[in-house]
Write a protein that holds these residues in place. Structure first.
Motif, PDB file in Angstrom:
ATOM      1  N   TYR A  89       0.857  -1.193   0.000  1.00 16.45           N
ATOM      2  CA  TYR A  89       0.000   0.000   0.000  1.00 16.45           C
ATOM      3  C   TYR A  89       0.891   1.241   0.000  1.00 16.45           C
ATOM      4  O   TYR A  89       2.093   1.190   0.304  1.00 16.45           O
ATOM      5  N   VAL A  90       0.293   2.397  -0.326  1.00 23.08           N
ATOM      6  CA  VAL A  90       1.023   3.661  -0.475  1.00 23.08           C
ATOM      7  C   VAL A  90       0.626   4.616   0.646  1.00 23.08           C
ATOM      8  O   VAL A  90      -0.556   4.726   0.987  1.00 23.08           O
ATOM      9  N   MET A  91       1.631   5.355   1.266  1.00 20.93           N
ATOM     10  CA  MET A  91       1.389   6.339   2.347  1.00 20.93           C
ATOM     11  C   MET A  91       1.883   7.712   1.918  1.00 20.93           C
ATOM     12  O   MET A  91       2.880   7.833   1.197  1.00 20.93           O
ATOM     13  N   GLN A  92       1.208   8.748   2.390  1.00 22.17           N
ATOM     14  CA  GLN A  92       1.621  10.126   2.143  1.00 22.17           C
ATOM     15  C   GLN A  92       1.927  10.813   3.483  1.00 22.17           C
ATOM     16  O   GLN A  92       1.224  10.587   4.465  1.00 22.17           O
ATOM     17  N   THR A  93       2.950  11.660   3.492  1.00 19.99           N
ATOM     18  CA  THR A  93       3.379  12.333   4.727  1.00 19.99           C
ATOM     19  C   THR A  93       3.219  13.850   4.666  1.00 19.99           C
ATOM     20  O   THR A  93       3.715  14.556   5.529  1.00 19.99           O
ATOM     21  N   GLU A 145     -11.209  -2.228  -6.609  1.00 13.83           N
ATOM     22  CA  GLU A 145     -10.488  -2.339  -7.875  1.00 13.83           C
ATOM     23  C   GLU A 145     -11.380  -2.884  -8.989  1.00 13.83           C
ATOM     24  O   GLU A 145     -11.219  -2.542 -10.159  1.00 13.83           O
ATOM     25  N   GLU A 146     -12.311  -3.772  -8.626  1.00 15.58           N
ATOM     26  CA  GLU A 146     -13.254  -4.270  -9.624  1.00 15.58           C
ATOM     27  C   GLU A 146     -14.249  -3.186 -10.038  1.00 15.58           C
ATOM     28  O   GLU A 146     -14.630  -3.082 -11.204  1.00 15.58           O
ATOM     29  N   GLU A 150      -9.788   1.703 -13.363  1.00 17.26           N
ATOM     30  CA  GLU A 150      -8.851   2.723 -13.830  1.00 17.26           C
ATOM     31  C   GLU A 150      -8.651   3.846 -12.816  1.00 17.26           C
ATOM     32  O   GLU A 150      -7.975   4.828 -13.111  1.00 17.26           O
ATOM     33  N   GLY A 151      -9.241   3.746 -11.608  1.00 15.37           N
ATOM     34  CA  GLY A 151      -9.189   4.834 -10.640  1.00 15.37           C
ATOM     35  C   GLY A 151      -8.298   4.544  -9.464  1.00 15.37           C
ATOM     36  O   GLY A 151      -7.602   3.528  -9.385  1.00 15.37           O
ATOM     37  N   SER A 152      -8.295   5.481  -8.476  1.00 17.09           N
ATOM     38  CA  SER A 152      -7.492   5.343  -7.272  1.00 17.09           C
ATOM     39  C   SER A 152      -8.140   6.149  -6.165  1.00 17.09           C
ATOM     40  O   SER A 152      -8.801   7.178  -6.401  1.00 17.09           O
ATOM     41  N   GLY A 153      -7.953   5.728  -4.939  1.00 21.00           N
ATOM     42  CA  GLY A 153      -8.450   6.466  -3.776  1.00 21.00           C
ATOM     43  C   GLY A 153      -7.407   7.346  -3.148  1.00 21.00           C
ATOM     44  O   GLY A 153      -7.644   7.948  -2.090  1.00 21.00           O
ATOM     45  N   ASP A 154      -6.204   7.443  -3.740  1.00 18.11           N
ATOM     46  CA  ASP A 154      -5.112   8.259  -3.227  1.00 18.11           C
ATOM     47  C   ASP A 154      -5.299   9.698  -3.706  1.00 18.11           C
ATOM     48  O   ASP A 154      -5.299   9.967  -4.912  1.00 18.11           O
ATOM     49  N   PRO A 155      -5.452  10.674  -2.804  1.00 22.29           N
ATOM     50  CA  PRO A 155      -5.674  12.075  -3.230  1.00 22.29           C
ATOM     51  C   PRO A 155      -4.523  12.646  -4.028  1.00 22.29           C
ATOM     52  O   PRO A 155      -4.713  13.580  -4.800  1.00 22.29           O
ATOM     53  N   SER A 156      -3.299  12.081  -3.866  1.00 21.94           N
ATOM     54  CA  SER A 156      -2.159  12.612  -4.622  1.00 21.94           C
ATOM     55  C   SER A 156      -2.000  11.964  -5.987  1.00 21.94           C
ATOM     56  O   SER A 156      -1.097  12.349  -6.742  1.00 21.94           O
ATOM     57  N   ASN A 157      -2.837  10.972  -6.302  1.00 24.30           N
ATOM     58  CA  ASN A 157      -2.730  10.271  -7.574  1.00 24.30           C
ATOM     59  C   ASN A 157      -3.480  11.021  -8.667  1.00 24.30           C
ATOM     60  O   ASN A 157      -4.527  11.625  -8.408  1.00 24.30           O
ATOM     61  N   ASP A 158      -2.932  10.975  -9.891  1.00 27.21           N
ATOM     62  CA  ASP A 158      -3.585  11.648 -11.012  1.00 27.21           C
ATOM     63  C   ASP A 158      -4.945  11.042 -11.324  1.00 27.21           C
ATOM     64  O   ASP A 158      -5.810  11.721 -11.894  1.00 27.21           O
ATOM     65  N   LYS A 159      -5.124   9.765 -10.978  1.00 30.63           N
ATOM     66  CA  LYS A 159      -6.378   9.075 -11.268  1.00 30.63           C
ATOM     67  C   LYS A 159      -7.296   9.005 -10.045  1.00 30.63           C
ATOM     68  O   LYS A 159      -8.090   8.082  -9.895  1.00 30.63           O
ATOM     69  N   PHE A 160      -7.127  10.008  -9.149  1.00 30.87           N
ATOM     70  CA  PHE A 160      -7.928  10.018  -7.917  1.00 30.87           C
ATOM     71  C   PHE A 160      -9.411  10.146  -8.244  1.00 30.87           C
ATOM     72  O   PHE A 160      -9.821  10.968  -9.060  1.00 30.87           O
ATOM     73  N   ILE A 167     -16.126   5.674  -0.577  1.00 30.61           N
ATOM     74  CA  ILE A 167     -16.562   4.300  -0.289  1.00 30.61           C
ATOM     75  C   ILE A 167     -15.561   3.593   0.602  1.00 30.61           C
ATOM     76  O   ILE A 167     -15.929   2.851   1.525  1.00 30.61           O
ATOM     77  N   GLU A 168     -14.261   3.864   0.380  1.00 25.77           N
ATOM     78  CA  GLU A 168     -13.228   3.159   1.145  1.00 25.77           C
ATOM     79  C   GLU A 168     -13.191   3.614   2.606  1.00 25.77           C
ATOM     80  O   GLU A 168     -13.031   2.784   3.514  1.00 25.77           O
ATOM     81  N   ASN A 169     -13.325   4.916   2.867  1.00 25.50           N
ATOM     82  CA  ASN A 169     -13.121   5.444   4.218  1.00 25.50           C
ATOM     83  C   ASN A 169     -14.401   5.876   4.921  1.00 25.50           C
ATOM     84  O   ASN A 169     -14.406   6.000   6.154  1.00 25.50           O
ATOM     85  N   HIS A 170     -15.480   6.123   4.173  1.00 21.69           N
ATOM     86  CA  HIS A 170     -16.677   6.672   4.810  1.00 21.69           C
ATOM     87  C   HIS A 170     -17.934   5.950   4.366  1.00 21.69           C
ATOM     88  O   HIS A 170     -18.988   6.557   4.231  1.00 21.69           O
TER      89      HIS A 170
END
Length: 932
Positions: A89-93, A145-146, A150-160, A167-170
């Motif tokens: 998994y990916v973390m942001q600081t 992922e299903e 083509e998306g991502s839940g990471d706010p820093s990702n271009d495909k956010f 859905i993941e956190n709330h």
């Protein structure tokens, strides 16, 4: 035997990029050099891997995301397997957050000063909505992922995608809380726009201190440069170092020169030792090629190519160029060996893989397919040429192919060589099939039953196809699926649509040539639509005087159907084997029609085999002819049983209407031919019998020939014999044969039965009428002279003294007929005598009607004789004869005197007593005892 690596444990089993992972398992390599690959979630981690033991390896994870396997690859065991998974998994600081003090940037920059991805620095529990993310259940990442591939839940990702994040956190947060989080997000956005100014105001002292420190540092640097000589604070130091270097060189120049030479020698030796593999490679390649160790050659070449293909060292270039020349020569030798046919499929596969591993130009597998296709066509045409040549060179003593007793069948076994090799004849065995109803064995028949050249050709041609085409097809399957590549290589789409289409045309061409060669041998009329030049291409077989291939057709059908079944089992495309299926279908129809015609001719020839020897049983008397006829048809049907029955891969033989009509007509002609044969036998004159070739007596134990005129019976006996044979055939044999045809699936059997029955019924009536004509005319013609013998007059005669002689003569003649018919067929006695009695009754009625005047004695005499005839032949009376006798008695004046009636009674009893022995044959009980 080395075993494949197997990963059974991970510690930890999840983490962000850069996590140190301990991998445990089995057969993880024999050393660090044996480890050739390590991937975690599909990311190569070999650079950070540290081999500890065959059961333990440590490494750092790369930029992996999600769940995946840990795969270890070693030289000794190959590609490994895994029973556990790792989750990355990916973390942001928050690298963009303001800070007024010095912070540790080791997490935001690498050793080269480059900024790391912000996605790795995201604080785990920071929520943009200002809500706590601790203690809340996470939505499964796999389902997300299903849902959003083509998306991502990471706010820093271009495909956010905000949907993913929510859905993941709330997914358990209420709508009111989400509205509160939105207000918080808006406030944070407003504060961020005012943040830099507020930050400067709040930390003004610290910022000014940093500015003063930087200005003082700059002033000191300018002061030092202005006071130094040359304007540089390092110039004096540089001068001192250069002087020291010159003095050191002057002092140690000789020592350093010798050291340089020693180092150069040492380096040269080290280079030779270190790159010993490259320098010894040319000799090693030559030696391994001679020993046939092609795998070692390929591995050494691949290693040298990966190490020295792009080298700039001239010495290495020269050695590597020599290696390339050797490999080029080796590729040429392998290509030449691949094109030499025949060779086994395994050998071809190995050669193709060798060439592909050596980087041969072009497509060796496709070139091999094209070459093998061309070679197979050459084999088929060469087989045809050899057999036609053999058929043309047979001695013309018998005037046809297959008539030489010492003929050796050809069997093509291609010899090793180029595609243009000459073929070597071998040996094959073909079942010999005698003619239907033949009394001769193949050895007695001589040359007629030797295997014809065309039959041998079909067997050999089919062997050529089935021995070589499966390898061609399997080679294509390996080529199209990519299995010809090395097992460790990724399978590529080597067979594009164009090559697949070309190969289908190649296969279709092989099947078309095979089918047309067969048609030219056995069905030449089916090629009549081809141009003359193309027709000659497939061969024109010589026709001989005694050339009869009809009885070899089942063998031909069996061969082509076996070939069709084999090809069907190979799962070939339907359009490629269409020609073979068609020739198999046409051959089956041709075999059935030809053998039906042949059987018809055999039935017609049965009149030369009639012996006129009657065999009696409870069914009556017949000769051997109906049995021979039944045997011919039964043998034919059994012989064609395999031909008529359709296999799973074949169409119904009688599916076409014209075929059904033709076969039905031939079956009817075949059965009706026996009626024509019996017709000829019954009415054949002595002149015709003497002109008929002599036949053998099957009942004799020797080969003595007898002339037909010596044992052919008179016309009357022939008629009865043939009539008995006809009745037996119509009532016993024909239903059995019709039932046999129906059970074997022949078409329109009812029509065949109706037509053949009408022929036999017509023959029966013709024979019966002819026999009655022979017997009834003399019998009826003798009545009137007998009645008026001695100038007898009905109106002037003596009192009756008994039955007169003409009645006894008529009865004796009937006894003779009875004996003649009974000796051949007792079942015909009643039918014959009933008709003769009817003729007698009609004649007696006519005679009585012609009498104009009666005396009492004449009336009594007429009544006595009419009653005597009627009583003697009462067993054979019919309604017609009874009516005639009744009408005749009505024409006679009645007996009025009791004395006359008594006298007639006594005379009748006397007649029965005197004629008791003769009249016994007309009694039903005697007939029954005889039959029993």
């Amino acid at each position: 035997m080395p075993k494949e690596p197997k990963v059974t444990g991970l510690s930890p089993n999840e983490g962000p990029p850069g996590t140190k992972v301990t991998i445990r398992g089995e057969n993880l390599g024999t050393g660090a050099t044996d480890l050739t690959g390590l991937t975690i979630c599909g990311v190569n981690c070999l650079l950070t891997a540290e081999w500890v033991s065959p059961s333990k390896i440590t490494c750092k994870t790369g930029l992996c995301k999600g769940k995946g396997e840990v795969i270890v690859t070693t030289r000794s065991g190959g590609l490994g397997t895994c029973t556990v998974t790792f989750r990355g998994y990916v973390m942001q600081t928050g690298p963009l957050e303001e800070s007024a003090v010095w912070i540790d940037e080791s997490t935001t920059t690498d050793k080269r000063g480059r900024s790391k991805s912000s996605s790795a620095l995201f604080r785990k529990n920071e929520d943009p909505l200002g809500m706590s993310m601790e203690g809340k259940g996470k939505f499964p990442i796999d389902q997300l992922e299903e849902m959003f591939p083509e998306g991502s839940g990471d706010p820093s990702n271009d495909k956010f995608l905000s949907e993913w994040f929510l859905i993941e956190n709330h997914h358990h947060t209420s709508f009111e809380d989400l509205k509160t989080g939105l207000s918080y997000l808006k406030r944070k956005s407003t504060q961020r726009s005012e943040g830099p100014l507020a930050f400067m105001k709040g930390n003004l002292t610290s910022i000014m201190d940093c500015q003063d420190a930087l200005a003082a540092m700059h002033q000191d640097l300018l002061k030092d440069e202005s006071t130094s000589e040359g304007g540089s604070i390092t110039e004096k130091l540089e001068t001192l170092l250069n002087n020291a270097n010159e003095k050191a060189n002057a002092m140690y120049q000789d020592v350093l020169g010798r050291k340089d030479k020693a180092d150069a020698t040492r380096n040269a030796l080290n280079v030779l030792q270190r790159f010993r593999f490259l320098f010894s490679l040319p000799g090693s390649i030559e030696r391994n090629i001679q020993n046939g160790d092609y795998d070692i050659v390929i591995n050494d070449y691949a290693k040298a190519k990966s190490l020295f293909a792009d080298t700039e060292v001239q010495m290495f270039k020269r050695v590597y160029l020599e290696v390339e020349k050797q490999i080029e020569t080796f590729r040429g030798e392998l290509t030449e060996k691949l094109m030499q046919l025949p060779s086994s499929l395994d050998e071809q596969t190995k050669l193709i893989r060798y060439l592909m591993d050596l980087g041969a130009p072009g497509d060796p597998a496709w070139d091999c397919l094209v070459n093998q296709h061309r070679w197979l066509l050459q084999l088929l045409f060469s087989c045809k040429e050899e057999h036609i040549k053999q058929a043309q060179t047979i001695p013309s003593v018998a005037g046809s192919e297959g008539d030489t007793p010492s003929h050796t069948p050809l069997k093509y076994r291609p010899s090793v060589g180029t595609p243009g090799s000459v073929f070597t004849p071998g040996h094959s065995s073909v079942k010999r099939i005698p003619s239907f109803g033949s009394t001769q064995s193949p050895d007695q028949a001589g040359w007629k039953f030797k295997t014809p050249q065309r039959v041998q050709f079909v067997d050999d041609l089919t062997d050529v196809l089935l021995e070589n085409f499966p390898d061609l097809w399997k080679l294509w399957e390996g080529y199209s699926t990519g299995s010809l590549l090395n097992e460790t290589a990724e399978k590529a789409d080597v067979a594009n649509q164009e090559k697949e289409t070309r190969f289908k045309k190649m296969v279709k061409e092989v099947m078309s040539v095979y089918s047309k060669l067969l048609r030219a041998a056995f069905l030449p009329q089916s090629l009549s639509s081809l141009p003359k030049e193309e027709r000659a291409k497939y061969g024109v077989w010589p026709e001989g005087k005694y050339d009869n291939m009809a009885h070899w057709l089942p063998q031909f059908v069996r061969t082509i159907r076996s070939c069709n079944s084999t090809l069907s089992g190979m799962n070939l495309p339907d359009e490629t084997t269409h020609d073979v299926r068609d020739v198999a279908q046409d051959t089956r129809v041709h075999c059935v029609t030809t053998l039906l015609q042949q059987a018809t001719e055999d039935v017609k020839a049965l009149n030369d085999r009639e012996t006129w020897t009657v065999e009696r049983d409870d069914r009556g008397g017949i000769t051997t002819l109906p049995l021979l006829f039944e045997n011919i048809i039964t043998e034919l049907i059994q012989h064609l049983k395999e031909v008529v029955q359709s296999r799973a891969e074949e169409s119904e033989i009688f599916r076409r209407a014209d075929t059904r009509m033709k076969v039905s007509k031939l079956c009817e002609d075949m059965l009706s031919a026996f009626s024509d044969t019996m017709d000829q036998l019954a009415f054949r004159t002595e002149t015709e019998a003497e002109a008929t070739p002599t036949s053998q007596q099957p009942s004799s134990g020797h080969d003595e020939l007898t002339s037909p005129s010596e044992h052919i019976p008179p016309l009357e006996r022939r008629l009865v014999t043939v009539l008995s044979n006809c009745s037996h055939t119509r009532e016993k044999v024909l239903p059995k044969l019709i039932d046999l045809l129906e059970k074997n699936g022949y078409p329109e059997v009812q029509k065949v039965q109706k037509g053949s029955q009408s022929c036999f019924s017509a023959l029966d009536e013709k024979l019966f009428d002819a026999y009655l004509e022979q017997k009834a005319d003399p019998l009826v013609g003798a009545l009137e002279p007998g009645v008026y013998a001695g100038y007898f007059m009905w109106d002037d005669c003596l009192p009756p003294r008994g039955v007169r002689n003409y009645v006894k003569e008529a009865l004796m003649n009937l006894i003779a007929v009875h004996a003649e018919v009974f000796s051949i067929s007792p079942l015909l006695v009643e039918r014959v005598l009933s008709r003769l009695l009817q003729a007698l009754a009609e004649e007696m009625l006519r005679l009585m009607e012609c009498v104009t005047e009666w005396s009492a004695n004449g009336a009594n005499q007429a009544r006595l004789e009419l009653c005597a005839l009627q009583d003697a032949l009462a067993l054979y009376k019919t309604p017609e004869s009874s009516k005639s006798f009744h009408d005749a008695l009505q024409m006679v004046p009645p007996v009025t005197s009791a004395a006359d009636r008594k006298n007639l009674e006594e005379l009748m009893n006397k007649f029965k007593s005197n004629m008791q022995l003769q009249l016994t044959c007309f009694r039903s009980d005697s007939l029954k005892r005889t039959l029993v």
